[in-house]
Design an enzyme around this catalytic site. Structure first.
Site, short mmCIF file in Angstrom:
data_model
loop_
_atom_site.label_atom_id
_atom_site.label_comp_id
_atom_site.label_asym_id
_atom_site.label_seq_id
_atom_site.Cartn_x
_atom_site.Cartn_y
_atom_site.Cartn_z
N HIS A 176 6.00 -85.31 -40.63
CA HIS A 176 6.84 -85.68 -41.71
C HIS A 176 7.72 -84.30 -42.19
CE1 HIS A 176 6.83 -88.25 -45.16
NE2 HIS A 176 8.40 -88.15 -44.97
N HIS A 220 11.35 -82.81 -43.58
CA HIS A 220 13.13 -83.53 -43.85
C HIS A 220 13.37 -81.73 -43.59
CE1 HIS A 220 12.48 -87.84 -45.24
NE2 HIS A 220 11.41 -86.97 -45.91
N PHE A 221 14.03 -81.66 -42.81
CA PHE A 221 14.85 -80.69 -42.62
C PHE A 221 16.63 -80.26 -42.57
CE2 PHE A 221 11.61 -77.92 -39.43
CZ PHE A 221 10.31 -77.58 -40.71
N ARG A 222 16.22 -81.50 -43.09
CA ARG A 222 18.35 -81.47 -43.86
C ARG A 222 19.26 -81.07 -43.43
NH1 ARG A 222 16.05 -84.59 -47.44
NH2 ARG A 222 14.67 -83.70 -49.48
N ASN A 232 16.90 -89.13 -42.45
CA ASN A 232 18.02 -89.03 -43.65
C ASN A 232 18.39 -87.93 -43.76
OD1 ASN A 232 15.67 -87.47 -44.26
ND2 ASN A 232 15.36 -88.17 -46.70
N HIS A 241 2.93 -91.56 -45.64
CA HIS A 241 2.30 -91.22 -48.03
C HIS A 241 2.05 -92.56 -48.37
CE1 HIS A 241 6.79 -93.07 -48.30
NE2 HIS A 241 7.16 -91.69 -47.86
N ASP A 273 5.61 -84.68 -45.08
CA ASP A 273 6.56 -85.10 -46.21
C ASP A 273 7.78 -84.17 -47.41
OD1 ASP A 273 8.53 -86.54 -47.18
OD2 ASP A 273 7.23 -87.64 -49.20
N HIS A 279 14.46 -79.78 -51.97
CA HIS A 279 15.51 -79.86 -52.63
C HIS A 279 15.87 -78.87 -53.89
CE1 HIS A 279 16.23 -84.63 -52.49
NE2 HIS A 279 15.22 -84.22 -52.72
C1 NCD Z 1 11.68 -87.75 -49.04
C2 NCD Z 1 13.35 -86.92 -49.22
O1 NCD Z 1 13.83 -86.72 -50.10
O2 NCD Z 1 14.07 -87.05 -48.42
N1 NCD Z 1 12.02 -87.91 -51.08
C3 NCD Z 1 10.55 -88.16 -51.61
O3 NCD Z 1 10.62 -88.35 -52.26
N2 NCD Z 1 9.56 -88.32 -50.46
C4 NCD Z 1 12.83 -88.99 -49.17
C5 NCD Z 1 11.37 -90.27 -48.89
O4 NCD Z 1 10.79 -90.00 -47.88
O5 NCD Z 1 10.93 -90.97 -49.88
ZN ZN Z 2 9.58 -91.20 -48.10
#
Ligand code: NCD
Ligand code: ZN
Length: 422
Positions: free
Chosen positions: A56, A58-60, A90, A221, A287, A291
């Site tokens: 899990h 998010h490498f954006r 996402n 999560h 996760d 940001h």
């Molecule tokens: C995640 C994200 O910023 O991509 N943010 C988060 O708070 N976990 C998206 C997600 O998994 O809800």
């Molecule tokens: Zn999520």
């Protein structure tokens, strides 16, 4: 043998002093002694564990590379002892079609220090069949969070059917099935009350209650022991994050602790630890949701949800082992073996035939996490100042990629698609 690594390795039988012989990136032999090798690492004063698998992150990339990209995200994972990551869809654009998927594979290949999988978005516009055998997994959002990709309650059962037909594991963000009230949030307590665990329970039931029997459903999560039980009873698997284990809303974290689902109360957090220690839940995933500092410095209500965690996941869990909150076999089950089994990759165990993804650690040498030493592009960590045990060396398919907190190898990460056999 191409490579032999000698140390005290975590095998099925427990910690054992041995040699791990590696040929073509795979573990070819484990024995007391292996005398012939092109290269040899004598790490006999260290523990050898399977490297981490993080399902899990998010490498954006594409679209938000000012927050992270495959290069910095994977540096972060690898230095923290994780050699396989699964990236979430996402991004901008969202990874939904086969061509989105192929483009992301191309972008990440040659740029990624870790082996990787990709989850493609499952919503009403997804042609799941076209992703069968190509994506590593599918991901569905039940509720609104970063990306605005949530599905409606009445769509859930049809989408589960699509994922089952495509024979891909489905990862679900299950947070709420009904629209949330419009209320302004000013702190972590307000964030938790707004998106309370009651909604999470309802969403988990709506998803798990509709699960086709044969499908692999993985709830992401999970913040409460109750939802872990809902997952287990339905034959689903569940992820717990280090932040829901180690942080709670009573801590003065402000926006740095704003995440979806929210940090809960201290008592909910401590029950989650008990559940984990008793064997409930299947994986610990980060996760990793970077940001920028500027975004996180906005007013509480406007700041985005999410925190980085790929680099600190294994070190924090290793620290938990050193503090005897978890034993080493449990760590390896949650952070390595189960995540690998869920997506069907030959990793996560020190066994003949498995990829030689190995970390060397010394459980006696903890240090405080310092955000400025981490490799994520975002430059901050909600765990700053907490104690953690970083690996001394990290091997990906037999090649050393990281040593003493720095990258020393190549960007050799490979894509693992197809959804495995689970
Ligand atoms: C995640 C994200 O910023 O991509 N943010 C988060 O708070 N976990 C998206 C997600 O998994 O809800
Ligand atoms: Zn999520």
């Amino acid at each position: 043998m191409d490579v032999v690594i000698e140390g005290k390795a975590l095998l099925d039988s427990g910690l054992t002093s041995c040699c791990i012989g590696i040929s073509d990136g795979r573990i070819a032999k484990i024995a007391k002694t292996i005398s012939i090798a092109d290269r040899r690492y004598d790490l006999s004063n260290l523990l050898l564990l399977p490297a981490g698998i993080d399902l899990h992150v998010h490498f954006r990339e594409p679209g938000m590379t000012h927050k992270e990209d495959f290069n910095t995200g994977s540096m972060s994972a690898v230095v923290g002892g994780t050699t396989f990551v699964m990236d979430m869809p996402n991004t901008l654009p969202a990874t939904r079609s086969l061509s989105d998927l192929k483009e992301k594979i191309e972008t990440a290949s040659g740029k990624c220090y870790a082996d990787f999988g990709l989850a493609a978005l499952l919503d009403s516009r997804t042609n799941a069949e076209s992703l069968a055998g190509r994506a590593t997994a599918l991901k569905m959002y039940v509720g609104e969070t970063t990306g605005g990709l949530g599905v409606r309650q009445e769509e859930i059962s049809g989408l589960l059917g699509k994922a089952a037909a495509a024979k891909l594991p489905l990862m679900v963000h299950a947070e709420h099935t009904v629209p949330l009230p419009e209320i302004e949030e000013t702190d972590l307590d307000g964030h938790d009350r707004h998106r309370s665990d009651g909604y999470e329970h309802m969403a988990a039931k709506a998803v798990c209650g509709n699960k086709p029997q044969e499908m692999r459903l993985h709830l992401l999560h999970v913040t409460t022991a109750r939802v872990l039980k809902i997952a287990r009873e339905s034959g689903s698997t569940a992820e717990i994050t280090p932040h829901h284990l180690l942080l709670d809303k009573s801590m003065k974290l402000g926006t740095w602790g704003k995440v979806n689902p929210p940090l809960r109360s201290k008592s909910t957090r401590l029950k989650l630890w008990e559940a984990l220690a008793s064997g409930l839940g299947d994986t610990v995933g980060s996760d990793h949701s970077p940001h920028t500092i500027a975004e996180k410095e906005e007013d509480f209500d406007a700041a985005p949800s999410g925190m980085p965690g790929a680099e600190t996941r294994m070190p924090l869990m290793l620290q938990a082992v050193a503090e005897r909150r978890l034993d080493i076999a449990q760590l390896s089950r949650y952070c390595c073996r189960r995540p690998a089994e869920i997506i069907g990759v030959p990793k996560g165990q020190l066994k003949e035939g498995f990829d030689a993804d190995i970390i060397a650690v010394d459980l006696r040498t903890g240090a405080k996490i310092s955000a400025d030493k981490l490799h994520s592009k975002c430059g901050w960590s909600a765990f700053d100042g907490m104690r953690a045990i970083f690996p001394r060396a990290v091997f990906l398919r037999g090649e050393k990629v990281s040593e003493a907190g720095e990258i020393v190898g190549e960007r050799a990460g490979r894509y693992f698609g197809g959804g495995g056999s689970g």
